[in-house]
Design a protein around this motif. Structure first.
Motif, PDB file in Angstrom:
ATOM      1  N   ARG A 165       1.563   9.309  -5.924  1.00 14.49           N
ATOM      2  CA  ARG A 165       2.030  10.671  -5.664  1.00 14.49           C
ATOM      3  C   ARG A 165       3.025  11.119  -6.732  1.00 14.49           C
ATOM      4  O   ARG A 165       2.985  12.259  -7.198  1.00 14.49           O
ATOM      5  CB  ARG A 165       2.665  10.756  -4.271  1.00 14.49           C
ATOM      6  CG  ARG A 165       1.681  10.617  -3.122  1.00 14.49           C
ATOM      7  CD  ARG A 165       0.755  11.825  -3.007  1.00 14.49           C
ATOM      8  NE  ARG A 165       1.483  13.014  -2.587  1.00 14.49           N
ATOM      9  CZ  ARG A 165       1.649  13.377  -1.327  1.00 14.49           C
ATOM     10  NH1 ARG A 165       1.137  12.653  -0.348  1.00 14.49           N
ATOM     11  NH2 ARG A 165       2.317  14.470  -1.020  1.00 14.49           N
TER      12      ARG A 165
ATOM     13  N   SER B 209       0.819  -1.211   0.000  1.00 17.73           N
ATOM     14  CA  SER B 209       0.000   0.000   0.000  1.00 17.73           C
ATOM     15  C   SER B 209       0.856   1.265   0.000  1.00 17.73           C
ATOM     16  O   SER B 209       0.557   2.230  -0.718  1.00 17.73           O
ATOM     17  CB  SER B 209      -0.939  -0.003   1.204  1.00 17.73           C
ATOM     18  OG  SER B 209      -1.782  -1.140   1.183  1.00 17.73           O
ATOM     19  N   THR B 210       1.912   1.273   0.775  1.00 18.39           N
ATOM     20  CA  THR B 210       2.768   2.460   0.807  1.00 18.39           C
ATOM     21  C   THR B 210       3.536   2.617  -0.500  1.00 18.39           C
ATOM     22  O   THR B 210       3.746   3.742  -0.976  1.00 18.39           O
ATOM     23  CB  THR B 210       3.729   2.414   2.004  1.00 18.39           C
ATOM     24  OG1 THR B 210       4.454   1.175   2.001  1.00 18.39           O
ATOM     25  CG2 THR B 210       2.975   2.537   3.321  1.00 18.39           C
ATOM     26  N   ALA B 211       3.935   1.498  -1.116  1.00 25.56           N
ATOM     27  CA  ALA B 211       4.601   1.578  -2.419  1.00 25.56           C
ATOM     28  C   ALA B 211       3.647   2.129  -3.478  1.00 25.56           C
ATOM     29  O   ALA B 211       4.030   2.936  -4.338  1.00 25.56           O
ATOM     30  CB  ALA B 211       5.112   0.201  -2.836  1.00 25.56           C
TER      31      ALA B 211
ATOM     32  N   ALA C  16      -0.037   3.377   8.458  1.00 24.92           N
ATOM     33  CA  ALA C  16       1.176   3.487   7.644  1.00 24.92           C
ATOM     34  C   ALA C  16       1.028   4.576   6.588  1.00 24.92           C
ATOM     35  O   ALA C  16       1.981   5.321   6.306  1.00 24.92           O
ATOM     36  CB  ALA C  16       1.485   2.144   6.983  1.00 24.92           C
ATOM     37  N   LEU C  17      -0.164   4.704   5.997  1.00 35.26           N
ATOM     38  CA  LEU C  17      -0.382   5.752   5.001  1.00 35.26           C
ATOM     39  C   LEU C  17      -0.386   7.136   5.644  1.00 35.26           C
ATOM     40  O   LEU C  17       0.103   8.106   5.046  1.00 35.26           O
ATOM     41  CB  LEU C  17      -1.689   5.500   4.253  1.00 35.26           C
ATOM     42  CG  LEU C  17      -1.687   4.289   3.306  1.00 35.26           C
ATOM     43  CD1 LEU C  17      -3.083   4.016   2.767  1.00 35.26           C
ATOM     44  CD2 LEU C  17      -0.701   4.492   2.154  1.00 35.26           C
TER      45      LEU C  17
ATOM     46  N   GLU D  66       1.456   8.034   8.077  1.00 36.54           N
ATOM     47  CA  GLU D  66       2.888   8.348   8.244  1.00 36.54           C
ATOM     48  C   GLU D  66       3.524   8.678   6.900  1.00 36.54           C
ATOM     49  O   GLU D  66       4.266   9.666   6.771  1.00 36.54           O
ATOM     50  CB  GLU D  66       3.603   7.165   8.892  1.00 36.54           C
ATOM     51  CG  GLU D  66       3.204   6.900  10.338  1.00 36.54           C
ATOM     52  CD  GLU D  66       3.605   8.023  11.274  1.00 36.54           C
ATOM     53  OE1 GLU D  66       4.601   8.724  10.976  1.00 36.54           O
ATOM     54  OE2 GLU D  66       2.917   8.230  12.289  1.00 36.54           O
ATOM     55  N   ALA D  67       3.254   7.855   5.891  1.00 36.11           N
ATOM     56  CA  ALA D  67       3.897   8.040   4.586  1.00 36.11           C
ATOM     57  C   ALA D  67       3.500   9.369   3.947  1.00 36.11           C
ATOM     58  O   ALA D  67       4.308   9.994   3.245  1.00 36.11           O
ATOM     59  CB  ALA D  67       3.526   6.887   3.661  1.00 36.11           C
ATOM     60  N   LEU D  68       2.271   9.810   4.190  1.00 35.88           N
ATOM     61  CA  LEU D  68       1.771  11.043   3.575  1.00 35.88           C
ATOM     62  C   LEU D  68       1.914  12.246   4.497  1.00 35.88           C
ATOM     63  O   LEU D  68       1.503  13.357   4.140  1.00 35.88           O
ATOM     64  CB  LEU D  68       0.294  10.867   3.189  1.00 35.88           C
ATOM     65  CG  LEU D  68       0.004   9.751   2.183  1.00 35.88           C
ATOM     66  CD1 LEU D  68      -1.501   9.522   2.047  1.00 35.88           C
ATOM     67  CD2 LEU D  68       0.612  10.065   0.821  1.00 35.88           C
ATOM     68  N   ASP D  69       2.482  12.011   5.669  1.00 35.00           N
ATOM     69  CA  ASP D  69       2.636  13.075   6.669  1.00 35.00           C
ATOM     70  C   ASP D  69       1.287  13.734   6.954  1.00 35.00           C
ATOM     71  O   ASP D  69       1.175  14.960   7.037  1.00 35.00           O
ATOM     72  CB  ASP D  69       3.649  14.124   6.194  1.00 35.00           C
ATOM     73  CG  ASP D  69       4.124  15.019   7.349  1.00 35.00           C
ATOM     74  OD1 ASP D  69       4.058  14.577   8.508  1.00 35.00           O
ATOM     75  OD2 ASP D  69       4.554  16.157   7.071  1.00 35.00           O
TER      76      ASP D  69
ATOM     77  N   ALA E 133       1.060   4.122  -2.881  1.00 37.30           N
ATOM     78  CA  ALA E 133       0.869   5.549  -2.591  1.00 37.30           C
ATOM     79  C   ALA E 133       2.009   6.375  -3.154  1.00 37.30           C
ATOM     80  O   ALA E 133       1.794   7.455  -3.730  1.00 37.30           O
ATOM     81  CB  ALA E 133       0.751   5.763  -1.081  1.00 37.30           C
ATOM     82  N   ALA E 134       3.230   5.864  -3.021  1.00 39.67           N
ATOM     83  CA  ALA E 134       4.385   6.595  -3.555  1.00 39.67           C
ATOM     84  C   ALA E 134       4.297   6.718  -5.076  1.00 39.67           C
ATOM     85  O   ALA E 134       4.590   7.775  -5.651  1.00 39.67           O
ATOM     86  CB  ALA E 134       5.672   5.892  -3.151  1.00 39.67           C
TER      87      ALA E 134
END
Length: 422
Positions: free
Chosen positions: A72, A64-66, A101-102, A104-107, A68-69
């Motif tokens: 973006r 999921s974080t990959a 986790a998202l 955190e990843a997206l602040d 999102a990156a």
């Protein structure tokens, strides 16, 4: 691209894609974590389908974080994490771990969680999820073979999955409008909350939430939460109104129905199809495990029995029978056997002139699409709330209706074909 979305299964991604397309955004659905440098040109919204609902939480977080990156990097200004309208998960996750986790990843300081979808009978009041008139814990979801939902209090469910504080955005606030919602979210953020279950019982509630979240970096919920988001971009003059097509031009070829879901809705749809005279073959997981029933045998049966009416291949069974099979084979192995055999069947059929597929069940849809090598889908007309026809983009040319097990009227398998043009 303005909006990027991460869905935890394939049919959920299709459901959200339909919602965004119906509300005027040019939407494309991708399957799997987008590789580096993926060109999203031409799409205002991109929905990425993962198969992360029931895998270990650490793997779901990584995927999921990959994603999102990648979204973006492709230009997405807002990220939606989409999960099922019945909040399908366990006490370990994966909704909570991925959402945190998202954040955190997206602040992002805070996000709402709203799986409500009134058109499909999913509403949230005082943090409790209702399926029709029944609490989630009293609905057939209590017996789901992978994610049995036996607690309707979503604040409590999500808190068990999260490290940060989970609170409630109640209906009395939502009913006051977008400004009141923004004020309540800001107050909750100041109080240290990270996620808020948002009440919604009407489409208007979802539109209020959408307007209030115009500047949110992250939004989590079901497909219904996508109802109000396109209007934010439209008010800024950044999108127009792209009408949803009334029909889909489908590639020539034969038709088939592959049903791997054991939900009450899908079981009823199989029964109606059989009663209407569609040829039907049941997959028996124990026979698949022993080799007595193979993908080659099933595909040959479909080829030989498909004429004017599409054939139905199904593994659907009542909860007691499913549990008995799981007790013998193990829960994960029983599900994987059905997914794998239907995926192999789909490949053989596609190689023998089948180009129109209805697939029931999120996990099954994911396995079939992966086996067929489909990487992107064009969104077509709506068959039922949350279920459109789609046409694959790229090398494979297929018409596909990828249906969540819980969605669709009893005659879905009979009437869906009426929206296809040759």
């Amino acid at each position: 691209m303005l909006l990027g979305a991460i869905a935890d299964d394939l049919t959920g991604a299709t459901d959200l894609s339909l919602m965004l397309a119906r509300n005027g955004m040019r939407t494309v659905q991708y399957i799997g974590v987008p590789p580096a440098g993926t060109d999203f040109a031409g799409a205002e919204a991109v929905v990425v389908a993962l198969k992360s609902r029931t895998i270990p939480a650490v793997e779901a977080v990584a995927m999921s974080t990959a994603t999102a990156a990648a979204l973006r990097s492709g230009g997405a200004e807002q990220i939606v994490f989409k999960y099922c309208s019945t909040f399908d998960s366990t006490d370990e996750g994966n909704i909570g771990p991925v959402a945190e986790a998202l954040l955190e990843a997206l602040d992002a300081p805070i996000a709402i969680a709203c799986p409500a979808f009134p058109a499909a009978g999913r509403s949230i009041y005082q943090g409790h999820l209702f399926v029709g008139e029944a609490l989630l814990s009293d609905s057939p979801m209590k017996d789901h073979p992978l994610t049995p939902m036996r607690d309707a209090n979503l604040v409590r469910v999500l808190q068990r999955q999260c490290k940060g504080k989970v609170g409630l955005l109640p209906l009395r606030v939502v009913s006051q409008g977008a400004e009141a919602v923004r004020a309540a979210i800001n107050a909750a953020q100041t109080a240290g909350y990270r996620l808020l279950i948002a009440d919604a019982v009407r489409d208007e509630d979802l539109r209020v939430l959408g307007a209030a979240l115009a500047d949110a970096a992250l939004i989590t919920g079901g497909s219904g939460i996508g109802m109000g988001l396109p209007d934010n971009f439209r008010r800024q003059g950044r999108i127009g109104t792209e009408p949803l097509p009334a029909r889909l031009s489908a590639p020539a070829g034969r038709s088939v129905i592959l049903a791997g879901s054991c939900s009450t809705a899908t079981r009823g749809q199989v029964d109606v199809a059989i009663a209407a005279g569609l040829p039907a073959l049941r997959i028996v997981p124990l026979d698949v495990a022993s080799g007595a029933q193979t993908a080659a045998d099933i595909a040959r049966w479909v080829i030989d029995n498909t004429g004017a009416l599409p054939a139905v291949v199904y593994s659907s069974d009542d909860p007691a029978a499913v549990k008995a099979i799981q007790d013998q084979l193990g829960r994960d192995r029983a599900g994987a056997l059905v997914e794998q055999v239907l995926a192999e069947v789909s490949v053989t059929l596609a190689n023998n002139g089948f180009s129109r597929f209805i697939v029931a069940g999120g996990e099954t849809s994911g396995a079939v699409v992966e086996a067929l090598g489909v990487r992107a889908l064009q969104i077509g007309p709506e068959i039922a709330p949350g279920v459109p026809w789609t046409r694959s983009l790229g090398q494979a040319d297929l018409a596909m209706a990828l249906k969540s097990g819980n969605f669709g009227a009893p005659d879905f398998f009979l009437t869906a074909w009426d929206l296809l043009d040759d």
